[in-house]
Design a protein around this motif. Sequence first.
Motif, PDB file in Angstrom:
ATOM      1  N   GLY A 163       0.809  -1.214   0.000  1.00  0.00           N
ATOM      2  CA  GLY A 163       0.000   0.000   0.000  1.00  0.00           C
ATOM      3  C   GLY A 163       0.839   1.259   0.000  1.00  0.00           C
ATOM      4  O   GLY A 163       2.078   1.218   0.007  1.00  0.00           O
ATOM      5  N   TYR A 164       0.156   2.394  -0.002  1.00  0.00           N
ATOM      6  CA  TYR A 164       0.852   3.676  -0.034  1.00  0.00           C
ATOM      7  C   TYR A 164       0.094   4.723   0.760  1.00  0.00           C
ATOM      8  O   TYR A 164      -1.074   4.537   1.125  1.00  0.00           O
ATOM      9  CB  TYR A 164       1.075   4.138  -1.469  1.00  0.00           C
ATOM     10  CG  TYR A 164      -0.188   4.401  -2.276  1.00  0.00           C
ATOM     11  CD1 TYR A 164      -0.706   5.684  -2.412  1.00  0.00           C
ATOM     12  CD2 TYR A 164      -0.841   3.362  -2.931  1.00  0.00           C
ATOM     13  CE1 TYR A 164      -1.833   5.936  -3.171  1.00  0.00           C
ATOM     14  CE2 TYR A 164      -1.978   3.585  -3.690  1.00  0.00           C
ATOM     15  CZ  TYR A 164      -2.469   4.870  -3.802  1.00  0.00           C
ATOM     16  OH  TYR A 164      -3.603   5.111  -4.550  1.00  0.00           O
ATOM     17  N   VAL A 165       0.802   5.799   1.037  1.00  0.00           N
ATOM     18  CA  VAL A 165       0.221   6.927   1.779  1.00  0.00           C
ATOM     19  C   VAL A 165       0.192   8.133   0.851  1.00  0.00           C
ATOM     20  O   VAL A 165       1.220   8.503   0.278  1.00  0.00           O
ATOM     21  CB  VAL A 165       1.050   7.262   3.037  1.00  0.00           C
ATOM     22  CG1 VAL A 165       0.387   8.397   3.819  1.00  0.00           C
ATOM     23  CG2 VAL A 165       1.233   6.030   3.913  1.00  0.00           C
ATOM     24  N   ARG A 166      -0.955   8.730   0.698  1.00  0.00           N
ATOM     25  CA  ARG A 166      -1.049   9.989  -0.048  1.00  0.00           C
ATOM     26  C   ARG A 166      -0.697  11.130   0.898  1.00  0.00           C
ATOM     27  O   ARG A 166      -1.359  11.308   1.921  1.00  0.00           O
ATOM     28  CB  ARG A 166      -2.453  10.157  -0.622  1.00  0.00           C
ATOM     29  CG  ARG A 166      -2.735   9.261  -1.811  1.00  0.00           C
ATOM     30  CD  ARG A 166      -4.177   9.368  -2.271  1.00  0.00           C
ATOM     31  NE  ARG A 166      -5.067   8.647  -1.357  1.00  0.00           N
ATOM     32  CZ  ARG A 166      -6.393   8.689  -1.422  1.00  0.00           C
ATOM     33  NH1 ARG A 166      -6.981   9.445  -2.327  1.00  0.00           N
ATOM     34  NH2 ARG A 166      -7.129   7.990  -0.571  1.00  0.00           N
ATOM     35  N   GLU A 167       0.343  11.858   0.562  1.00  0.00           N
ATOM     36  CA  GLU A 167       0.861  12.917   1.423  1.00  0.00           C
ATOM     37  C   GLU A 167       0.423  14.278   0.884  1.00  0.00           C
ATOM     38  O   GLU A 167       0.805  14.675  -0.216  1.00  0.00           O
ATOM     39  CB  GLU A 167       2.387  12.841   1.485  1.00  0.00           C
ATOM     40  CG  GLU A 167       2.929  11.532   2.048  1.00  0.00           C
ATOM     41  CD  GLU A 167       2.739  11.414   3.551  1.00  0.00           C
ATOM     42  OE1 GLU A 167       2.232  12.370   4.176  1.00  0.00           O
ATOM     43  OE2 GLU A 167       3.098  10.352   4.114  1.00  0.00           O
ATOM     44  N   TYR A 168      -0.384  14.988   1.669  1.00  0.00           N
ATOM     45  CA  TYR A 168      -0.934  16.275   1.267  1.00  0.00           C
ATOM     46  C   TYR A 168      -0.287  17.445   2.000  1.00  0.00           C
ATOM     47  O   TYR A 168      -0.853  18.518   2.077  1.00  0.00           O
ATOM     48  CB  TYR A 168      -2.443  16.298   1.515  1.00  0.00           C
ATOM     49  CG  TYR A 168      -3.221  15.346   0.646  1.00  0.00           C
ATOM     50  CD1 TYR A 168      -3.631  15.721  -0.634  1.00  0.00           C
ATOM     51  CD2 TYR A 168      -3.542  14.070   1.102  1.00  0.00           C
ATOM     52  CE1 TYR A 168      -4.352  14.847  -1.433  1.00  0.00           C
ATOM     53  CE2 TYR A 168      -4.260  13.188   0.303  1.00  0.00           C
ATOM     54  CZ  TYR A 168      -4.662  13.583  -0.955  1.00  0.00           C
ATOM     55  OH  TYR A 168      -5.374  12.708  -1.751  1.00  0.00           O
ATOM     56  N   GLY A 169       0.910  17.253   2.534  1.00  0.00           N
ATOM     57  CA  GLY A 169       1.572  18.316   3.266  1.00  0.00           C
ATOM     58  C   GLY A 169       1.207  18.266   4.731  1.00  0.00           C
ATOM     59  O   GLY A 169       1.962  17.769   5.561  1.00  0.00           O
ATOM     60  N   SER A 170       0.041  18.788   5.063  1.00  0.00           N
ATOM     61  CA  SER A 170      -0.392  18.826   6.458  1.00  0.00           C
ATOM     62  C   SER A 170      -1.202  17.593   6.854  1.00  0.00           C
ATOM     63  O   SER A 170      -1.536  17.422   8.023  1.00  0.00           O
ATOM     64  CB  SER A 170      -1.243  20.078   6.710  1.00  0.00           C
ATOM     65  OG  SER A 170      -2.387  20.082   5.873  1.00  0.00           O
TER      66      SER A 170
ATOM     67  N   THR B 144      -3.687   4.280   1.756  1.00  0.00           N
ATOM     68  CA  THR B 144      -4.431   3.572   0.725  1.00  0.00           C
ATOM     69  C   THR B 144      -4.002   2.108   0.749  1.00  0.00           C
ATOM     70  O   THR B 144      -2.863   1.781   0.393  1.00  0.00           O
ATOM     71  CB  THR B 144      -4.171   4.163  -0.669  1.00  0.00           C
ATOM     72  OG1 THR B 144      -4.582   5.530  -0.692  1.00  0.00           O
ATOM     73  CG2 THR B 144      -4.938   3.398  -1.734  1.00  0.00           C
ATOM     74  N   HIS B 145      -4.901   1.250   1.191  1.00  0.00           N
ATOM     75  CA  HIS B 145      -4.641  -0.187   1.219  1.00  0.00           C
ATOM     76  C   HIS B 145      -5.244  -0.811  -0.039  1.00  0.00           C
ATOM     77  O   HIS B 145      -6.429  -0.615  -0.323  1.00  0.00           O
ATOM     78  CB  HIS B 145      -5.247  -0.804   2.473  1.00  0.00           C
ATOM     79  CG  HIS B 145      -4.626  -0.303   3.746  1.00  0.00           C
ATOM     80  ND1 HIS B 145      -3.629  -0.999   4.409  1.00  0.00           N
ATOM     81  CD2 HIS B 145      -4.835   0.833   4.455  1.00  0.00           C
ATOM     82  CE1 HIS B 145      -3.263  -0.315   5.478  1.00  0.00           C
ATOM     83  NE2 HIS B 145      -3.971   0.807   5.529  1.00  0.00           N
TER      84      HIS B 145
END
Length: 357
Positions: A125-132, A137-138
Amino acid sequence: MANKKPAGFPLVSVIVPVYGTEPYLNQCVQSIVSQTYPNLEIILVDDESPDSCPSMCDNWKTRDNRIEVIHKKNGGLSHVRKVGLERASGSYVMFVDSDDWIDHNTVECCVSVALNSNSDCVMFGYVREYGSSSMETHLFENSFSYDYDLSESRVHSRIVGLKENDLATPQFVDRLSSVCMKLYKTETARSGRIVSERVVGTSEDTIFNLYALDNCRISYIDYCFYHYRKTNDKSITQTYKSGLSDKWDVMYAYIAEYVEGSEKRDEYRQLFLNRVSCGMIGLGLNEVACPGSLRNTVKRIRSILEKPLYKKSFAQLDTSACGVKWKLFFFLCKHKMAFFLTVLLKIINLLRSRVSL
């Protein structure tokens, strides 16, 4: 997640395409050189980046002898990956985009699973990084290691397109397609078909994985190792793409070629048409993001809906698993109600920054 030492340390090649990511490159490379897995070959491929990335790559090479730097004439992301893959000498290969980063134990955990299960590809999976903020996401509900048949029916076929209950979330049609968030056997990756994003617009990873993951054993680790940066305005996934509809016609021709050459062509034809229908979500959002009048946007969307492939796809689509929003969306598509579809897409586009699709 527990760090179990892999039985042996086969060489892993990590390929990093580099272009226009000066503010993020150091974090990316640092995350790779800091891996707990010891036997790495790190290939930084500079695609004639116009900023300080080329010199930054050279500087990293002086700091770590596992790093190799390739400076090449600009050719686009797909060509960069091809060059890196040709140069790779590892038994396994992983792709990391230069504005993203990975957890320190990513390679070790993936290699351990690959060796224990004899998998051709390990996904995660991955992580969506939006700054803050961050959003995990699995890809699947649980970890698994599948044999060839289950890999085909539960993973590879979903790359062709969605069916049945998966159509409840048609916006996730490409969730499994990225070449990132995967560890491949190098021979598996080299069986992928590489086409330029400059030709197909986007979804070049889908074409790659249709070929690469055909007849493969696939494992999945239910952990989000990969950090996908969503705040890079220069990212190719963050900008309006002019002429995307015409390029997607080419992209769909590539996928149709794969489908017709497959032994499962009868099953895949429906999945492919479902992919075309689901793809209208991303294509429509791209169109409403284009500066210009509402009238011109409606005109462009109507011209897409009039294409024979799209009409065929919407006519056969089973929306019984869809929620109300997507039932309405596909109803408007099927009946070519371009104005109302454009309005709906604009509403979805406004909500995207606050609510995950």
